[in-house]
Motif scaffolding. Structure first.
Motif, PDB file in Angstrom:
ATOM      1  N   ILE A  46      43.945  29.702  35.706  1.00 44.13           N
ATOM      2  CA  ILE A  46      42.638  29.195  35.306  1.00 44.13           C
ATOM      3  C   ILE A  46      41.559  29.496  36.343  1.00 44.13           C
ATOM      4  CG2 ILE A  46      41.345  27.070  34.770  1.00 44.13           C
ATOM      5  CD1 ILE A  46      43.871  25.946  33.516  1.00 44.13           C
ATOM      6  N   CYS A  47      41.953  29.603  37.591  1.00 45.89           N
ATOM      7  CA  CYS A  47      40.956  29.705  38.669  1.00 45.89           C
ATOM      8  C   CYS A  47      40.795  31.131  39.179  1.00 45.89           C
ATOM      9  CB  CYS A  47      41.334  28.754  39.801  1.00 45.89           C
ATOM     10  SG  CYS A  47      41.278  27.024  39.307  1.00 45.89           S
ATOM     11  N   LYS A  48      40.598  32.077  38.278  1.00 54.49           N
ATOM     12  CA  LYS A  48      40.352  33.469  38.672  1.00 54.49           C
ATOM     13  C   LYS A  48      39.033  33.602  39.433  1.00 54.49           C
ATOM     14  CE  LYS A  48      43.999  35.137  36.494  1.00 54.49           C
ATOM     15  NZ  LYS A  48      45.139  35.737  37.224  1.00 54.49           N
ATOM     16  N   MET A  49      38.062  32.821  39.042  1.00 50.41           N
ATOM     17  CA  MET A  49      36.758  32.877  39.705  1.00 50.41           C
ATOM     18  C   MET A  49      36.887  32.435  41.165  1.00 50.41           C
ATOM     19  SD  MET A  49      33.203  31.053  38.558  1.00 50.41           S
ATOM     20  CE  MET A  49      33.895  29.401  38.730  1.00 50.41           C
ATOM     21  N   GLU A  50      37.652  31.379  41.399  1.00 47.96           N
ATOM     22  CA  GLU A  50      37.850  30.897  42.764  1.00 47.96           C
ATOM     23  C   GLU A  50      38.601  31.928  43.604  1.00 47.96           C
ATOM     24  OE1 GLU A  50      36.982  27.286  40.380  1.00 47.96           O
ATOM     25  OE2 GLU A  50      38.159  29.106  40.082  1.00 47.96           O
ATOM     26  N   GLN A  51      39.549  32.615  42.988  1.00 43.98           N
ATOM     27  CA  GLN A  51      40.273  33.664  43.719  1.00 43.98           C
ATOM     28  C   GLN A  51      39.323  34.802  44.110  1.00 43.98           C
ATOM     29  OE1 GLN A  51      44.373  34.782  42.564  1.00 43.98           O
ATOM     30  NE2 GLN A  51      44.045  33.500  40.755  1.00 43.98           N
ATOM     31  N   TYR A  52      38.432  35.151  43.194  1.00 41.25           N
ATOM     32  CA  TYR A  52      37.462  36.223  43.481  1.00 41.25           C
ATOM     33  C   TYR A  52      36.547  35.820  44.638  1.00 41.25           C
ATOM     34  CZ  TYR A  52      33.500  39.377  42.912  1.00 41.25           C
ATOM     35  OH  TYR A  52      32.505  40.289  43.159  1.00 41.25           O
ATOM     36  N   ASP A  53      36.003  34.615  44.576  1.00 42.46           N
ATOM     37  CA  ASP A  53      35.112  34.149  45.640  1.00 42.46           C
ATOM     38  C   ASP A  53      35.846  34.092  46.979  1.00 42.46           C
ATOM     39  OD1 ASP A  53      33.009  33.896  43.909  1.00 42.46           O
ATOM     40  OD2 ASP A  53      33.277  31.746  43.566  1.00 42.46           O
ATOM     41  N   ALA A  54      37.104  33.690  46.945  1.00 39.52           N
ATOM     42  CA  ALA A  54      37.886  33.595  48.179  1.00 39.52           C
ATOM     43  C   ALA A  54      38.063  34.972  48.825  1.00 39.52           C
ATOM     44  CB  ALA A  54      39.242  32.953  47.893  1.00 39.52           C
ATOM     45  N   ILE A  68      36.066  37.555  48.485  1.00 42.90           N
ATOM     46  CA  ILE A  68      34.763  38.025  48.964  1.00 42.90           C
ATOM     47  C   ILE A  68      34.393  37.380  50.302  1.00 42.90           C
ATOM     48  CG2 ILE A  68      32.282  38.025  48.495  1.00 42.90           C
ATOM     49  CD1 ILE A  68      33.852  40.043  46.838  1.00 42.90           C
ATOM     50  N   HIS A  69      34.700  36.083  50.424  1.00 41.81           N
ATOM     51  CA  HIS A  69      34.227  35.331  51.584  1.00 41.81           C
ATOM     52  C   HIS A  69      35.319  35.050  52.606  1.00 41.81           C
ATOM     53  CE1 HIS A  69      30.340  34.737  49.676  1.00 41.81           C
ATOM     54  NE2 HIS A  69      30.963  34.348  48.572  1.00 41.81           N
ATOM     55  N   GLY A  70      36.520  35.556  52.369  1.00 46.24           N
ATOM     56  CA  GLY A  70      37.590  35.369  53.337  1.00 46.24           C
ATOM     57  C   GLY A  70      38.041  33.928  53.483  1.00 46.24           C
ATOM     58  N   LYS A  71      38.041  33.188  52.378  1.00 44.39           N
ATOM     59  CA  LYS A  71      38.471  31.792  52.403  1.00 44.39           C
ATOM     60  C   LYS A  71      39.686  31.617  51.501  1.00 44.39           C
ATOM     61  CE  LYS A  71      35.315  28.572  52.273  1.00 44.39           C
ATOM     62  NZ  LYS A  71      34.173  27.741  51.825  1.00 44.39           N
ATOM     63  N   SER A  72      40.194  30.419  51.436  1.00 46.78           N
ATOM     64  CA  SER A  72      41.299  30.106  50.538  1.00 46.78           C
ATOM     65  C   SER A  72      40.753  29.726  49.162  1.00 46.78           C
ATOM     66  CB  SER A  72      42.119  28.930  51.076  1.00 46.78           C
ATOM     67  OG  SER A  72      42.993  28.429  50.085  1.00 46.78           O
TER      68      SER A  72
END
Length: 504
Positions: free
Chosen positions: A313-321, A323-327
């Motif tokens: 469900i959280c593909k968007m969060e994976q993408y942002d992570a 890009i920004h080097g976060k979890s």
């Protein structure tokens, strides 16, 4: 001068060698991975030679990385994966691949045992339900399907017991791993004649039982050469990983409780007597600390459900992570914080892999319930964390029938998130204590056990020296009250769907 304790944690994915100083400081760790063979649908095996190779390499690398001299090692001890079956001959040679805890091939043998001993009677002897997960059922399978292996078996061992043999030349197990064999009378702390007779297993093929603090022997010259250690270092048996974690989290006296929130999750406390639940929802382990027990409720998919949420469900969060080097979990937690306690009415049943405690239903399935047009993405995400926590809370309720629990140490990957820790405090209605080290409880417990066994510490109260609490979450009274009502609905939803799960 002897300054360090060496603890080996033989897990499912590898061996972690860890040094602790005598004052409780983590001085370094090194992990060496090994493989698991999964096949035939529900079989799972490992090569015992891989365990031994892992111990050799991880020890040498740890010595090199830390600069600690082998002369400074005071004692070696263990935590290790439980519920296995490794048959060895009189010389300690493995006769087959080790059948590990995840293997479920012995269904027929569990059914045979149940035809001779009822589930309730078995539960009251062993502290566990009779299932294919335990060592004795796997040993029964070996006797029936590979009789030549059984006939040549001198001892059946678990992982850490095999490494103790390789280091010392001695065959032993201790009560917690003996408990995981599924044939230990937990009240008498001896092999159960009734179960062994029903299983058709010769007691002589099981190792001698000793306390977890027992010094099995010392490092032999051969083992010293292979590991880089000095011969003569005392080797203490340690315990099964699920119980050494009790010690590593300070759960060494009645009422002291911890929650491990990993891929699977459990709540375990310490008690003076086993807790025999009339519905058999929780299980009992013999504690590392002499005279005590470790009642426990374990669920299948906890952090695993959170990981599933991330991946599906959280593909968007994976993408942002990326890009920004976060979890990704950082972004997920930010979203979850936007939803109030109760997730605006959304409920999640976290049974993605069937369920152990408290349901004991392999057919149970996951489900979202209560969805309305007004619900948000944040509500859905929050409901997953709440569903996992409410399921564990049902186990906690059973433990609380006999043990007073007003605070709990939390460990594991799931304990990293502040949002989830507060959900735990509110759902459990208890103070949540966050240690500075979240991933070392089993190793730490093994080290403390070694220190007590070698006479370096007077007793297990030394765990307070090892355990550093860096954060506390207090329950919010209103949220705790709301969750108590919510939990009743959660339970009702499961039972409403129980008859449907098998058809899905």
């Amino acid at each position: 001068m002897k300054k360090y304790i060496l603890a080996h944690d033989l897990g499912t994915s590898g061996d972690k060698a860890t040094f602790f100083s005598l004052d409780g400081r983590l001085a370094g760790s090194h992990v060496y991975a090994y493989d698991t063979a999964y096949f035939n649908g529900n079989w799972a095996e490992q090569d015992a030679d891989d365990w031994w190779r892992a111990v050799q390499v991880s020890t040498k690398e740890l010595l090199k990385e830390t600069g600690i001299s082998p002369d400074e090692v005071a004692v070696i001890s263990f935590s290790g994966q439980m519920m296995g079956c490794l048959c060895v001959d009189r010389q300690g040679n493995p006769l087959h691949k080790a059948i590990i805890w995840a293997d479920q091939r012995a269904q027929k043998q569990a059914e045979l045992l149940q035809s001779k001993i009822s589930q309730w009677d078995f539960y009251n002897i062993v502290g566990h339900r009779n299932t294919a997960s335990y060592g004795i059922q796997k040993f029964m399978w070996m006797k029936e399907n590979e009789p030549e292996v059984y006939e040549n078996t001198y001892k059946m061992l678990n992982a850490k017991d095999y490494i103790v043999y390789r280091l010392t030349g001695k065959f032993y197990t201790e009560y917690s791993d003996g408990n995981s064999c599924g044939c230990l009378d937990i009240k008498k702390r001896q092999w159960s004649e009734q179960i062994l007779e029903a299983a058709g297993i010769d007691e002589g093929r099981l190792p001698e039982l000793r306390p977890s603090t027992f010094v099995a022997g010392t490092v032999t010259p051969e083992a010293g050469e292979l590991t880089g250690l000095v011969p003569g270092i005392p080797v203490v048996l340690g315990g099964g990983d699920g119980v050494t974690a009790n010690v590593g989290t300070g759960s060494v006296a009645p009422g002291k409780t911890y929650c491990s929130m990993g891929t699977s999750a459990w709540i375990t406390t310490t008690s003076e007597q086993p807790i025999f639940d009339e519905k058999m929802r929780i299980v009992n382990w013999v504690h590392i600390v002499p005279g005590y027990y470790a009642p426990n409720g374990t669920m299948q998919s906890a952090g695993g459900a959170y990981s599933w949420l991330k991946e599906t469900i959280c593909k968007m969060e994976q993408y942002d992570a990326r890009i920004h080097g976060k979890s990704p979990y950082d972004y997920m937690n930010e979203e979850i914080a936007k939803s109030p306690a109760g997730a605006n009415g959304v409920l999640f049943l976290p049974y993605l892999m069937g369920e152990r405690a408290p349901r004991w239903n392999p057919d149970a399935k996951g489900a979202f319930l209560g969805l309305k047009a007004e619900n948000t993405r944040a509500d859905i995400l929050r409901s997953v964390l709440e569903g996992v926590t409410m399921n564990l809370s049902l186990c906690l309720d059973v433990l609380r029938t006999q043990v007073a629990i007003d605070e709990m140490v939390v460990i594991g990957g799931g304990a990293k998130g502040r949002v989830w820790r507060q959900i735990m405090a509110d759902v459990y209605n208890t103070r949540i204590l966050v240690p500075s080290v979240l991933e070392e409880a089993s190793s730490m417990g093994g080290a403390i056990t070694g220190g007590v066994g070698a006479g370096l510490y007077k007793d297990f109260s030394v765990s307070e020296k090892f355990l550093e609490i860096q954060g506390i979450h207090e329950p919010d009274p209103k949220a705790a009250g709301d969750y108590q009502e919510r939990k009743e609905v959660f339970d009702a939803c499961y039972f409403a769907l129980e008859g449907v799960f098998g058809k899905l």
